[in-house]
Design a protein around this motif. Sequence first.
Motif, PDB file in Angstrom:
ATOM      1  N   ASN A  70      24.725 -21.426  29.412  1.00  0.00           N
ATOM      2  CA  ASN A  70      23.506 -20.828  28.217  1.00  0.00           C
ATOM      3  C   ASN A  70      23.640 -19.524  28.540  1.00  0.00           C
ATOM      4  N   TYR A  71      24.451 -18.990  27.979  1.00  0.00           N
ATOM      5  CA  TYR A  71      23.749 -17.603  27.817  1.00  0.00           C
ATOM      6  C   TYR A  71      23.157 -16.918  26.423  1.00  0.00           C
ATOM      7  N   GLY A  72      22.250 -18.092  26.113  1.00  0.00           N
ATOM      8  CA  GLY A  72      22.255 -17.254  24.625  1.00  0.00           C
ATOM      9  C   GLY A  72      21.012 -18.033  24.827  1.00  0.00           C
ATOM     10  N   THR A  73      20.535 -18.682  23.591  1.00  0.00           N
ATOM     11  CA  THR A  73      19.178 -19.529  23.824  1.00  0.00           C
ATOM     12  C   THR A  73      19.709 -21.470  23.079  1.00  0.00           C
ATOM     13  N   MET A  74      18.954 -22.421  24.536  1.00  0.00           N
ATOM     14  CA  MET A  74      19.625 -23.712  24.235  1.00  0.00           C
ATOM     15  C   MET A  74      18.448 -24.041  23.849  1.00  0.00           C
ATOM     16  N   SER A  75      18.391 -24.979  22.573  1.00  0.00           N
ATOM     17  CA  SER A  75      16.857 -25.031  21.844  1.00  0.00           C
ATOM     18  C   SER A  75      16.776 -27.168  21.891  1.00  0.00           C
ATOM     19  N   TRP A  76      15.708 -27.638  22.624  1.00  0.00           N
ATOM     20  CA  TRP A  76      15.955 -29.715  23.049  1.00  0.00           C
ATOM     21  C   TRP A  76      14.427 -29.616  22.123  1.00  0.00           C
ATOM     22  N   SER A  77      14.640 -30.653  20.745  1.00  0.00           N
ATOM     23  CA  SER A  77      13.452 -31.445  20.368  1.00  0.00           C
ATOM     24  C   SER A  77      13.912 -32.529  19.842  1.00  0.00           C
ATOM     25  N   ASP A  99      14.772 -24.048  25.741  1.00  0.00           N
ATOM     26  CA  ASP A  99      13.717 -23.824  25.033  1.00  0.00           C
ATOM     27  C   ASP A  99      13.045 -25.584  24.795  1.00  0.00           C
ATOM     28  N   ILE A 100      12.033 -26.806  25.960  1.00  0.00           N
ATOM     29  CA  ILE A 100      12.357 -27.493  25.539  1.00  0.00           C
ATOM     30  C   ILE A 100      10.719 -27.838  24.780  1.00  0.00           C
ATOM     31  N   GLN A 101      11.040 -28.846  23.338  1.00  0.00           N
ATOM     32  CA  GLN A 101      10.215 -28.694  22.395  1.00  0.00           C
ATOM     33  C   GLN A 101      10.230 -30.623  22.630  1.00  0.00           C
ATOM     34  N   ASN A 102       9.868 -31.025  23.606  1.00  0.00           N
ATOM     35  CA  ASN A 102       9.719 -32.328  23.102  1.00  0.00           C
ATOM     36  C   ASN A 102       9.125 -33.330  24.751  1.00  0.00           C
ATOM     37  N   ASN A 103       8.653 -34.635  24.923  1.00  0.00           N
ATOM     38  CA  ASN A 103       7.895 -35.177  25.355  1.00  0.00           C
ATOM     39  C   ASN A 103       9.444 -36.388  26.848  1.00  0.00           C
ATOM     40  N   GLN A 104      10.764 -35.425  26.212  1.00  0.00           N
ATOM     41  CA  GLN A 104      11.631 -36.372  26.750  1.00  0.00           C
ATOM     42  C   GLN A 104      12.111 -36.596  28.130  1.00  0.00           C
ATOM     43  N   SER A 105      13.570 -36.401  28.589  1.00  0.00           N
ATOM     44  CA  SER A 105      13.516 -36.401  29.881  1.00  0.00           C
ATOM     45  C   SER A 105      15.547 -36.346  30.246  1.00  0.00           C
ATOM     46  N   ILE A 106      15.344 -35.774  31.308  1.00  0.00           N
ATOM     47  CA  ILE A 106      16.697 -35.532  31.456  1.00  0.00           C
ATOM     48  C   ILE A 106      17.218 -36.317  32.487  1.00  0.00           C
ATOM     49  N   ALA A 107      17.488 -36.844  32.679  1.00  0.00           N
ATOM     50  CA  ALA A 107      18.196 -37.929  32.983  1.00  0.00           C
ATOM     51  C   ALA A 107      19.529 -38.266  34.415  1.00  0.00           C
ATOM     52  N   LYS A 122       9.148 -24.964  28.635  1.00  0.00           N
ATOM     53  CA  LYS A 122       8.491 -26.248  27.077  1.00  0.00           C
ATOM     54  C   LYS A 122       7.256 -25.646  25.939  1.00  0.00           C
ATOM     55  N   THR A 123       7.576 -25.405  25.598  1.00  0.00           N
ATOM     56  CA  THR A 123       6.691 -25.171  24.308  1.00  0.00           C
ATOM     57  C   THR A 123       5.785 -26.656  23.110  1.00  0.00           C
ATOM     58  N   ALA A 124       6.527 -27.452  23.025  1.00  0.00           N
ATOM     59  CA  ALA A 124       5.778 -27.889  22.310  1.00  0.00           C
ATOM     60  C   ALA A 124       5.906 -29.240  22.806  1.00  0.00           C
ATOM     61  N   GLY A 125       5.215 -30.741  22.375  1.00  0.00           N
ATOM     62  CA  GLY A 125       4.955 -31.774  23.005  1.00  0.00           C
ATOM     63  C   GLY A 125       3.665 -31.419  24.455  1.00  0.00           C
ATOM     64  N   GLY A 126       3.141 -32.846  23.949  1.00  0.00           N
ATOM     65  CA  GLY A 126       1.944 -32.365  25.210  1.00  0.00           C
ATOM     66  C   GLY A 126       1.948 -32.952  25.915  1.00  0.00           C
ATOM     67  N   GLY A 127       3.048 -34.038  25.956  1.00  0.00           N
ATOM     68  CA  GLY A 127       2.780 -35.005  26.841  1.00  0.00           C
ATOM     69  C   GLY A 127       3.898 -34.716  27.900  1.00  0.00           C
ATOM     70  N   ILE A 128       4.530 -35.269  29.113  1.00  0.00           N
ATOM     71  CA  ILE A 128       5.495 -35.078  30.122  1.00  0.00           C
ATOM     72  C   ILE A 128       6.900 -34.906  29.768  1.00  0.00           C
ATOM     73  N   LEU A 147       3.233 -30.921  30.422  1.00  0.00           N
ATOM     74  CA  LEU A 147       3.284 -30.968  32.325  1.00  0.00           C
ATOM     75  C   LEU A 147       5.314 -30.936  32.188  1.00  0.00           C
ATOM     76  N   MET A 148       6.005 -30.499  32.784  1.00  0.00           N
ATOM     77  CA  MET A 148       6.804 -30.913  32.954  1.00  0.00           C
ATOM     78  C   MET A 148       6.803 -31.123  34.455  1.00  0.00           C
ATOM     79  N   ALA A 149       8.010 -31.971  34.684  1.00  0.00           N
ATOM     80  CA  ALA A 149       7.697 -32.480  36.289  1.00  0.00           C
ATOM     81  C   ALA A 149       9.483 -32.175  36.942  1.00  0.00           C
TER      82      ALA A 149
END
Length: 186
Positions: A70-77, A99-107, A122-128, A147-149
């Motif tokens: 990524n040299y620009g923007t990646m948006s994950w929702s 830009d992470i806009q969810n409460n999902q996982s990179i597994a 992380k700009t959205a999603g009140g969870g983890i 939260l980002m873990a």
Amino acid sequence: DHERAEAGDRRERRRQDRPTGLLQRARERLGLAVRAPDRVGQVHAVIVNQTLEIDGSAAKGLGGAGALINYGTMSWSGASDIQMANSARIINQPGALFDIQNNQSIAIGNGGVITNLGTIRKTAGGGITVITVPLYNSGTLDVQSGLMAYASGSQFHAGTAFTGGGTNLVYTGTVGFNGTVTSENL
């Protein structure tokens, strides 16, 4: 002279169109345009001033020698996890934004790593949002919401900045802190 100038103009238009074509091919290979699950096993780049949207409900896979650079923007929702395997890589370059806009996982499947030299926000999603693959970071980890873990094997090098109104969490196993690291919310 006029024909040479026209030929030069055509070459310049093709050169300018190339990044858009590369981005479109990356979108298609990831199944982003059709919101279908897909596996990526090649290198794809997000060009400066371009955005790659990762969304939908089906898991996205990055495996083999696959890499998203990524040299620009990646948006994950959306409700899709990102699953990484083998020697897959996500590389967020200096000046780039993931830009992470969810409460999902990179597994982690059986391998993979994320290298952050830019900003992961992380700009959205009140969870983890859980990153279970090792993260090699010398950029900014900016949690504006929730939260980002980060998992075992992660390395936080000089230049790392933990920022934002949310929470950064190192939650399991052994991680490394090397050099000056700044934190507002770790």
